[in-house]
Design an enzyme around this catalytic site. Sequence first.
Site, PDB file in Angstrom:
ATOM      1  CB  THR A  69      -0.945  -0.004   1.215  1.00 24.22           C
ATOM      2  OG1 THR A  69      -1.882  -1.072   1.071  1.00 24.22           O
ATOM      3  CG2 THR A  69      -1.711   1.309   1.315  1.00 24.22           C
ATOM      4  CD  GLN A 100      -1.854 -11.523  -4.924  1.00 29.88           C
ATOM      5  OE1 GLN A 100      -1.439 -12.674  -5.029  1.00 29.88           O
ATOM      6  NE2 GLN A 100      -2.215 -11.018  -3.752  1.00 29.88           N
ATOM      7  CB  SER A 103       3.446  -7.146  -0.703  1.00 29.32           C
ATOM      8  OG  SER A 103       3.022  -7.416   0.616  1.00 29.32           O
ATOM      9  N   GLY A 104       6.114  -8.118   1.087  1.00 32.35           N
ATOM     10  CA  GLY A 104       6.786  -9.218   1.756  1.00 32.35           C
ATOM     11  C   GLY A 104       5.890 -10.379   2.114  1.00 32.35           C
ATOM     12  CB  CYS A 157      -7.465  -3.787   1.002  1.00 34.23           C
ATOM     13  SG  CYS A 157      -5.750  -4.072   1.482  1.00 34.23           S
TER      14      CYS A 157
END
Length: 396
Positions: A72, A183, A201-202, A329
């Site tokens: 984000t 993704q 993203s981790g 989200c």
Amino acid sequence: MNSLYLDYCASTPLHPRAFQTLMDSSKLYYANPSSMHEMGFEASLRVEESREQIARLLQVKATEVIFTSGATESNNLAIIGVVRAWMKRTGRNPHIILSEIEHSSVYQCGKQLAKEGVEVSFLPVNRQGIVSPVSVKESLQANTILVSVMHVNNETGAVQPIAEIGELVKPMPHVLFHVDGVQGFGKLPVELDYIDLYTVSGHKIGGPKGIGLLIAKEHIEMDPLLYGGEQELGIRPGTTNVPAVLSLAEAIAAAFEEQQKKFKHLMALHDLVYSRLAGISELVMNSPQPPLSSPHILNFSYQGRGITSAMMIRMLAKQGIIVSSQSACSSKAKQSRVLMAMTQDEMISSSSIRLSFNETVTLEEAGYLVASVEQMVCQLKSKNKFDLLQKYQMNS
């Protein structure tokens, strides 16, 4: 009853290597890496080694790797940071291009910037949930400065033609190309040569939560969103989370090493589940088949009035199966914005189920999933018949 977790798009367990790195580094490198003493220097050195490692794997420069708190923040920094820097420099309002199916951390950036006077084009998608490069080309304007299109859609798995879009934009040095790779990274190969900004993203790839990165090429001018320090080249201030950075680097390395093996297994899972569910007449398959989709995501809807995603999630949970309907989200939304963009059908958009797999899911478990969905459909058909009978008796 053991739970069968099928919400890996929302979050994944720590990869064993990432977990061990996180535990070890939490004990060893607790000093602030911005401190001038020896322990701070040692922590900073470990961070820079991780940055170099990630840069080599992604074939970018170490100075182009910016650590953030997650996708984000990375997406906000890529979009709002670029737009505000351009507006500050030129004093004019730019034009940006997004798609209708972007993750909310991209989509809502567009909505917010539109309120601030930025021209924003939201591109439509076809029934398979894919953006057309032609529509990107037709939407370009003289003041266009940014195109943002995700690699893999987080609800349907639809793979976007980012290579074609990148080649389209590449001859236009004033137009930057941002790709939300959350993704797709670790699932599908990607080349960053034609991408100016790229998000990872981790916790989507076996790393810890609260860590991510933004690849921002050296030629990019970008304003920070936060102020108060010179960390991350002055773009992202705040005390660096050393254990999370080191763990992220390990998760990225593991993702590269294991990608081909994982892909083969995910394809086997996808083929089994897709072929069986597609044969159930009451279900609509919202995900295209590979190579138009990534094999770790499969989305379907139930065709029947009054049937909602929440209802089916609860029914499958009683069988020990953990699934979702949308991005975490957006989980409180009754309808899927992505599916509405694809189908313009409220019934389909309010009755979707997203299955997301990883390499630990077995074919036997996939078979149990299919059997459970078949049982759920039988129960829903009985419910619909009962509701219709009740309605008929009341009207009589």
